[in-house]
Design an enzyme around this catalytic site. Sequence first.
Site, PDB file in Angstrom:
ATOM      1  N   HIS A  75     -57.242  -9.322 -15.686  1.00  0.00           N
ATOM      2  CA  HIS A  75     -58.124  -9.918 -14.673  1.00  0.00           C
ATOM      3  C   HIS A  75     -58.816  -8.826 -13.874  1.00  0.00           C
ATOM      4  CE1 HIS A  75     -56.340 -14.224 -14.445  1.00  0.00           C
ATOM      5  NE2 HIS A  75     -56.252 -13.734 -15.657  1.00  0.00           N
ATOM      6  N   TYR A 204     -56.401 -17.920  -4.353  1.00  0.00           N
ATOM      7  CA  TYR A 204     -55.505 -18.070  -3.204  1.00  0.00           C
ATOM      8  C   TYR A 204     -56.293 -18.842  -2.150  1.00  0.00           C
ATOM      9  CZ  TYR A 204     -52.470 -14.240  -4.936  1.00  0.00           C
ATOM     10  OH  TYR A 204     -51.626 -13.449  -5.671  1.00  0.00           O
ATOM     11  N   PRO A 295     -44.024 -13.843  -1.619  1.00  0.00           N
ATOM     12  CA  PRO A 295     -44.727 -13.724  -2.902  1.00  0.00           C
ATOM     13  C   PRO A 295     -46.245 -13.655  -2.813  1.00  0.00           C
ATOM     14  CG  PRO A 295     -43.957 -15.969  -2.576  1.00  0.00           C
ATOM     15  CD  PRO A 295     -43.408 -15.176  -1.439  1.00  0.00           C
ATOM     16  N   LYS A 299     -46.041  -9.070  -5.501  1.00  0.00           N
ATOM     17  CA  LYS A 299     -45.520  -7.704  -5.557  1.00  0.00           C
ATOM     18  C   LYS A 299     -44.063  -7.555  -6.003  1.00  0.00           C
ATOM     19  CE  LYS A 299     -49.131  -5.520  -4.465  1.00  0.00           C
ATOM     20  NZ  LYS A 299     -49.825  -5.159  -5.675  1.00  0.00           N
ATOM     21  N   TYR A 387     -53.743  -4.824  -3.939  1.00  0.00           N
ATOM     22  CA  TYR A 387     -53.432  -5.878  -4.905  1.00  0.00           C
ATOM     23  C   TYR A 387     -53.256  -5.310  -6.318  1.00  0.00           C
ATOM     24  CZ  TYR A 387     -53.239 -10.570  -6.788  1.00  0.00           C
ATOM     25  OH  TYR A 387     -52.811 -11.719  -7.413  1.00  0.00           O
TER      26      TYR A 387
HETATM   27  P1  FAD Z   1     -33.890 -10.193 -10.533  1.00  0.00           P
HETATM   28  O1  FAD Z   1     -35.035 -10.574 -11.376  1.00  0.00           O
HETATM   29  O2  FAD Z   1     -33.395 -11.133  -9.527  1.00  0.00           O
HETATM   30  O3  FAD Z   1     -32.732  -9.736 -11.486  1.00  0.00           O
HETATM   31  C1  FAD Z   1     -31.405  -9.557 -11.071  1.00  0.00           C
HETATM   32  C2  FAD Z   1     -30.479  -9.909 -12.202  1.00  0.00           C
HETATM   33  O4  FAD Z   1     -29.142  -9.632 -11.810  1.00  0.00           O
HETATM   34  C3  FAD Z   1     -30.528 -11.379 -12.558  1.00  0.00           C
HETATM   35  O5  FAD Z   1     -30.716 -11.524 -13.935  1.00  0.00           O
HETATM   36  C4  FAD Z   1     -29.184 -11.923 -12.100  1.00  0.00           C
HETATM   37  O6  FAD Z   1     -28.725 -12.988 -12.908  1.00  0.00           O
HETATM   38  C5  FAD Z   1     -28.314 -10.688 -12.225  1.00  0.00           C
HETATM   39  N1  FAD Z   1     -27.128 -10.691 -11.362  1.00  0.00           N
HETATM   40  C6  FAD Z   1     -27.013 -11.129 -10.089  1.00  0.00           C
HETATM   41  N2  FAD Z   1     -25.784 -10.930  -9.622  1.00  0.00           N
HETATM   42  C7  FAD Z   1     -25.091 -10.354 -10.619  1.00  0.00           C
HETATM   43  C8  FAD Z   1     -23.757  -9.899 -10.747  1.00  0.00           C
HETATM   44  N3  FAD Z   1     -22.882 -10.020  -9.720  1.00  0.00           N
HETATM   45  N4  FAD Z   1     -23.354  -9.371 -11.918  1.00  0.00           N
HETATM   46  C9  FAD Z   1     -24.236  -9.234 -12.942  1.00  0.00           C
HETATM   47  N5  FAD Z   1     -25.514  -9.646 -12.874  1.00  0.00           N
HETATM   48  C10 FAD Z   1     -25.930 -10.191 -11.736  1.00  0.00           C
HETATM   49  N6  FAD Z   1     -42.393 -12.763  -7.148  1.00  0.00           N
HETATM   50  C11 FAD Z   1     -43.683 -12.917  -7.195  1.00  0.00           C
HETATM   51  O7  FAD Z   1     -44.406 -11.927  -7.072  1.00  0.00           O
HETATM   52  N7  FAD Z   1     -44.242 -14.166  -7.390  1.00  0.00           N
HETATM   53  C12 FAD Z   1     -43.475 -15.291  -7.556  1.00  0.00           C
HETATM   54  O8  FAD Z   1     -43.996 -16.383  -7.712  1.00  0.00           O
HETATM   55  C13 FAD Z   1     -42.108 -15.136  -7.497  1.00  0.00           C
HETATM   56  N8  FAD Z   1     -41.309 -16.214  -7.642  1.00  0.00           N
HETATM   57  C14 FAD Z   1     -39.986 -16.032  -7.532  1.00  0.00           C
HETATM   58  C15 FAD Z   1     -39.156 -17.171  -7.632  1.00  0.00           C
HETATM   59  C16 FAD Z   1     -37.789 -17.030  -7.475  1.00  0.00           C
HETATM   60  C17 FAD Z   1     -36.900 -18.252  -7.558  1.00  0.00           C
HETATM   61  C18 FAD Z   1     -37.232 -15.746  -7.228  1.00  0.00           C
HETATM   62  C19 FAD Z   1     -35.745 -15.595  -7.031  1.00  0.00           C
HETATM   63  C20 FAD Z   1     -38.065 -14.655  -7.165  1.00  0.00           C
HETATM   64  C21 FAD Z   1     -39.437 -14.778  -7.308  1.00  0.00           C
HETATM   65  N9  FAD Z   1     -40.291 -13.671  -7.220  1.00  0.00           N
HETATM   66  C22 FAD Z   1     -41.594 -13.843  -7.298  1.00  0.00           C
HETATM   67  C23 FAD Z   1     -39.809 -12.330  -7.027  1.00  0.00           C
HETATM   68  C24 FAD Z   1     -39.653 -11.577  -8.336  1.00  0.00           C
HETATM   69  O9  FAD Z   1     -39.364 -12.471  -9.373  1.00  0.00           O
HETATM   70  C25 FAD Z   1     -38.550 -10.571  -8.109  1.00  0.00           C
HETATM   71  O10 FAD Z   1     -39.013  -9.645  -7.148  1.00  0.00           O
HETATM   72  C26 FAD Z   1     -38.091  -9.855  -9.376  1.00  0.00           C
HETATM   73  O11 FAD Z   1     -37.398 -10.733 -10.185  1.00  0.00           O
HETATM   74  C27 FAD Z   1     -37.230  -8.642  -9.007  1.00  0.00           C
HETATM   75  O12 FAD Z   1     -36.596  -8.134 -10.141  1.00  0.00           O
HETATM   76  P2  FAD Z   1     -35.119  -7.596 -10.078  1.00  0.00           P
HETATM   77  O13 FAD Z   1     -34.820  -7.125 -11.437  1.00  0.00           O
HETATM   78  O14 FAD Z   1     -34.985  -6.689  -8.929  1.00  0.00           O
HETATM   79  O15 FAD Z   1     -34.222  -8.845  -9.694  1.00  0.00           O
HETATM   80  C1  DHB Z   2     -48.110 -15.703  -9.277  1.00  0.00           C
HETATM   81  C2  DHB Z   2     -47.149 -15.521  -8.326  1.00  0.00           C
HETATM   82  C3  DHB Z   2     -47.481 -14.931  -7.134  1.00  0.00           C
HETATM   83  O1  DHB Z   2     -46.543 -14.732  -6.207  1.00  0.00           O
HETATM   84  C4  DHB Z   2     -48.768 -14.527  -6.876  1.00  0.00           C
HETATM   85  O2  DHB Z   2     -49.062 -13.973  -5.683  1.00  0.00           O
HETATM   86  C5  DHB Z   2     -49.727 -14.705  -7.835  1.00  0.00           C
HETATM   87  C6  DHB Z   2     -49.391 -15.300  -9.033  1.00  0.00           C
HETATM   88  C7  DHB Z   2     -47.748 -16.351 -10.544  1.00  0.00           C
HETATM   89  O3  DHB Z   2     -46.609 -16.802 -10.675  1.00  0.00           O
HETATM   90  O4  DHB Z   2     -48.599 -16.431 -11.435  1.00  0.00           O
END
Ligand code: FAD
Ligand code: DHB
Length: 393
Positions: A75, A204, A295, A299, A387
């Site tokens: 995009h 947005y 969100p 980021k 962004y």
């Molecule tokens: P995670 O993806 O959370 O990975 C952590 C992993 O550790 C998971 O697989 C979990 O199962 C595992 N874990 C947890 N505890 C334990 C343990 N005790 N032992 C072993 N494994 C464990 N960001 C956006 O930008 N836009 C969005 O729309 C958006 N939607 C989101 C919706 C939800 C429900 C959530 C929770 C987050 C969302 N985020 C979004 C944020 C984004 O997805 C996260 O910032 C991203 O997943 C971070 O990656 P991570 O690997 O740090 O953590």
């Molecule tokens: C999406 C999620 C976000 O948090 C955002 O700012 C833009 C797009 C998405 O899930 O596509």
Amino acid sequence: MADMETQVAIVGAGPAGLVLSHLLHTRGIDSVVLEARSREHVESRVRAGVLEQASTDLLVSTGVGERLLAEGAVHRGVNLQFDGERNRIDFAELADGRTITVYGQQEVVRDLIAARLASGGTVLFEVDDALPRDVSGPRPTVSFRHGGTDHELACDVVAGCDGFHGVCRSVIPGHLLRAFEREYPFGWLGVLVAVAPSTDELIYAFHERGFALHSLRSPEISRLYIQVDPADDIANWPDERIWEELQVRLAAPGWTLEEGPILEKGITAMRSYVCEPMQHGNLFLAGDAAHIVPPTGAKGMNLAIADVIVLAGALASWFERSEREGLDGYSETCLRRVWRVQDFSNTMTELLHVLPGGDPFAQRVQRARQRYVASSVAMRRTIAENYVGLPIS
Ligand code: FAD
Ligand code: DHB
């Protein structure tokens, strides 16, 4: 007694843990990933969808970008809409031609798991009771249960990549940590819809009934969000009510929002959180384990990837040349970006959401900011460069 051994024990197979394991592998450093949930679960969990330029570049340049390049959508702009008026943030003009790529987080996770397993990496799913021990000394371990058996994994370093509700952060003594937190009085109701996106670029939208976002996943799948009360129950939101709000909030002259079957829906609360420092002894936290952003700036996943780029580089200096400087400075290096991103995510959130409570002063300031986005190239440039993502140091 330890029955397993590795250089880096990684707790969590989200974007942070998997990218770290992959990057370490490219440097010849051994790791074991321990994940609480099943492979099917982590590969189908619908979350973020926007990759910054630097995240895409990293995945492509390290050999896990094949499907991303084929199926992800590049995009070149994004739209901010205020009361039906769309303002395009043009990345070619405002961000030196850098772009974002729309590609679901679970697809990134799927590609990384496949790559790790194909090159003989160890990723254990459905691990119970993972617990880092002795992290302040030179030989930490992680104890856990897998397949009904107790194990102990000896390592040089533990990477806490286990998300916001993980266990690793709690291993750091409380008096050594400082937490910064802000809860927002709104949540996002997100839907995945089997319909072609009604837009080529993200929209947005601010509307007096609340924020709405039109995002995309593929030519056949759309991803949409609306601002709701974070304590609201998804049972209060039958599909017709969701569409009604989306239609009103996203409406713009001469534009139609196409509806389709809702495949999945859920409500997520929004918060900002940072823990300082992001390390203790030989334990290093990365991604959501150390920080959460609202969100609105897209980021979360990108910040997780930025952390582990820094961590992988620091670990390589340590294992290859016994230089500890990078590891010692890990938290400080990461926190500079974390706070930049907190500022951007907070700014976008407050620009675009209806602020409950109706403080008239705050509302006037918000309206002035929105007008400034519409009228000022300088403001749009600021949004554009944040962004698409600032360079990773
Ligand atoms: P995670 O993806 O959370 O990975 C952590 C992993 O550790 C998971 O697989 C979990 O199962 C595992 N874990 C947890 N505890 C334990 C343990 N005790 N032992 C072993 N494994 C464990 N960001 C956006 O930008 N836009 C969005 O729309 C958006 N939607 C989101 C919706 C939800 C429900 C959530 C929770 C987050 C969302 N985020 C979004 C944020 C984004 O997805 C996260 O910032 C991203 O997943 C971070 O990656 P991570 O690997 O740090 O953590
Ligand atoms: C999406 C999620 C976000 O948090 C955002 O700012 C833009 C797009 C998405 O899930 O596509």
